[in-house]
Enzyme design. Structure first.
Site, PDB file in Angstrom:
ATOM      1  N   CYS A 134      61.642 -74.358  62.257  1.00  0.00           N
ATOM      2  CA  CYS A 134      60.893 -73.128  62.016  1.00  0.00           C
ATOM      3  C   CYS A 134      60.694 -72.343  63.307  1.00  0.00           C
ATOM      4  O   CYS A 134      59.802 -72.657  64.106  1.00  0.00           O
ATOM      5  CB  CYS A 134      59.545 -73.480  61.387  1.00  0.00           C
ATOM      6  SG  CYS A 134      58.523 -72.034  61.083  1.00  0.00           S
ATOM      7  N   CYS A 137      57.283 -70.642  63.568  1.00  0.00           N
ATOM      8  CA  CYS A 137      56.164 -71.530  63.927  1.00  0.00           C
ATOM      9  C   CYS A 137      56.251 -71.991  65.375  1.00  0.00           C
ATOM     10  O   CYS A 137      55.237 -72.067  66.070  1.00  0.00           O
ATOM     11  CB  CYS A 137      56.152 -72.784  63.057  1.00  0.00           C
ATOM     12  SG  CYS A 137      56.675 -72.553  61.366  1.00  0.00           S
ATOM     13  N   ASP A 138      57.447 -72.355  65.848  1.00  0.00           N
ATOM     14  CA  ASP A 138      57.567 -73.049  67.137  1.00  0.00           C
ATOM     15  C   ASP A 138      58.206 -72.226  68.250  1.00  0.00           C
ATOM     16  O   ASP A 138      58.227 -72.666  69.405  1.00  0.00           O
ATOM     17  CB  ASP A 138      58.397 -74.337  66.948  1.00  0.00           C
ATOM     18  CG  ASP A 138      57.764 -75.263  65.923  1.00  0.00           C
ATOM     19  OD1 ASP A 138      56.518 -75.257  65.822  1.00  0.00           O
ATOM     20  OD2 ASP A 138      58.492 -75.983  65.223  1.00  0.00           O
TER      21      ASP A 138
END
Ligand code: NAP
Length: 315
Positions: A134, A137-138
Site C-alpha cells: 500500500c 499507507c506506507d
C-alpha cells in the site's frame, strides 16, 4: 424466535455501501456487517481516484467516508463484526460472526478482494520492513529513498506516480513489455523523470537482513539475474477475492470469484454477489456501485417472488 432480516449485506466497500443505500431507500429490514473499522474497502488505499464521475482526483479514504456517510444519513451503518461462517437453510440464511448468529432471508456478498502476494523468498520475512502492499499507507516512510513497484496494472502505475512525488528514484518492475494500466495513467507515469521501468523482468527474491536492502530480479528473455539496491518494494500484482467464506455455499470460478452476472444472482437462491468478488470483466468503483444497486433490485424481486409462493402455499 430471533429476528429474521430481509437482507444481510456483508462488506462495506463501494458495492456494500451502495447496496446499503438502496436497501435503506427500499425500506428493507437490513443487517450490514463489516469486519474493518474503515469503510470503503480497497479504495481507502488509493491516494487519488480519478475515474469516479463528479469527483476528479478525490482521495480514496475521503470517497469511502462520503459514501458511508450517505448510507448513515439514510439510517444504515455497518455492525463491526467478522463473519466466520455462512449456512444456507433454504428460505433462511444463517450468518455466524465471532460473537453472534444472525438470520436473513437474503444475503448480498460484497466482501471484495485483497492484494495478491508474489510468494518469493524475503517477501513475507521483510513485510513491514520495506515490503509493502500500500503506497498510500506506507509511501511517506520512503521520502528521498529508492523504491521499486512490482506490477503493470492500474494500481502499480498509480503507486509509482504517487511515490515519484517523494522518492528519489522509483523502479517499476514489469514482467512484460507493455503495461496493463489505463493509457492516461501510462502517460502520467512516463512523464515522471525519476521513474524507470524495467521491462520483461520478474522479482526473484527480496534481500536484506532486518530491512529491505535490494531486490533480486531476472530478465525473462535473457535469464540474466541481478540485485537492484533499494530501500522499499511495493507489490501491486493484482487482487484475490475474499470468497473462502462461501466456498461450498455457492459456485466459484477457478480464480475463486463468485459466479454471478450483472444482476448479482449466484447459483444459490437468496445469495447475491456484488463488486470485485464476482465474475466480471471490469473491476472499478463505478462497476462496484452499479453491482450494489443491481443486487438490491434482485433481492427485492426474490423477496416478492418467495412471498407470493408462501402465500399461495407453495414451498
Ligand atoms: P491488475 O490489473 O490485475 O494488474 C496486475 C499486474 O500485476 C499486471 O500487470 C500483471 O502482469 C502483474 N502480475 C500479476 N501477477 C504477477 C506476478 N506473479 N509477478 C509479476 N507480475 C505480476 O491488478 P491491479 O492493478 O492491482 O488492479 C486490481 C483491480 O482493481 C483491477 O481490476 C483494476 O482495474 C482495479 N482498479 C480500479 C481502480 C478504479 O476503479 N479507480 C483503480 C485501481 C485499480 P500482466 O499485465 O502481465 O498480467
Amino acid at each position: 424466535m430471533a429476528e429474521i432480516y430481509d437482507l444481510a449485506i456483508l462488506g462495506a466497500g463501494p458495492a456494500g455501501i451502495c447496496a446499503a443505500v438502496y436497501a435503506a431507500r427500499g425500506r428493507l429490514d437490513t443487517l450490514w456487517l463489516e469486519k474493518k473499522f474503515v469503510q470503503g474497502g480497497q479504495i481507502v488505499n488509493t491516494y487519488e481516484v480519478d475515474n469516479y464521475p463528479g469527483m476528479p482526483g478525490i482521495n480514496g479514504m475521503e470517497l469511502g467516508e462520503a459514501m458511508a456517510a450517505h448510507a448513515e444519513k439514510l439510517g444504515l451503518a455497518p455492525v463491526r463484526e467478522t463473519v466466520v461462517s455462512l449456512r444456507d437453510e433454504g428460505k433462511v440464511k444463517v450468518i455466524s460472526t465471532e460473537n453472534n448468529e444472525y438470520r436473513a432471508k437474503t444475503v448480498i456478498l460484497a466482501m471484495g478482494a485483497e492484494h495478491r502476494t508474489l510468494g518469493i523468498p524475503g517477501e513475507k520475512e521483510l513485510g513491514g520492513m520495506g515490503v509493502s502492499y500500500c503506497a498510500t499507507c506506507d509511501g511517506a516512510f520512503f521520502q528521498d529513498c529508492t523504491v521499486a513497484v512490482v506490477g503493470g496494472g492500474n494500481v502499480a502505475a498509480e503507486d509509482a506516480i504517487l511515490l515519484a512525488r517523494s522518492c528519489k528514484k522509483v523502479y517499476v518492475i514489469h514482467r512484460r513489455d507493455q503495461l496493463r494500466a489505463e493509457k492516461i495513467l501510462q502517460e502520467r507515469l512516463f512523464a515522471c523523470e525519476n521513474v524507470e521501468i524495467i521491462w520483461d523482468t520478474v522479482p526473484v527474491s527480496v534481500e536484506g537482513k532486518d530491512q529491505v536492502e535490494s531486490l533480486r530480479i531476472r530478465q525473462v528473455k535473457t535469464g540474466e539475474e541481478r540485485s537492484l539496491p533499494l530501500d522499499g518494494v511495493f507489490i501491486a500484482v493484482g487482487i484475490t477475492p475474499n470468497s473462502e467464506l462461501v466456498r461450498g455455499v455457492t459456485e466459484l470460478d477457478e480464480g475463486g470469484y463468485i459466479k454471478a452476472g450483472e444482476d448479482g444472482d449466484t447459483s444459490t437462491p437468496g445469495f447475491f454477489a456484488a463488486g470485485d468478488i464476482r465474475t466480471k470483466k471490469l473491476r472499478q468503483i463505478v462497476t462496484a456501485v452499479s453491482d450494489g444497486a443491481n443486487a438490491v433490485a434482485s433481492v427485492q424481486r426474490y423477496l416478492m417472488e418467495t412471498e407470493a409462493q408462501n402465500s399461495s402455499g407453495q414451498s
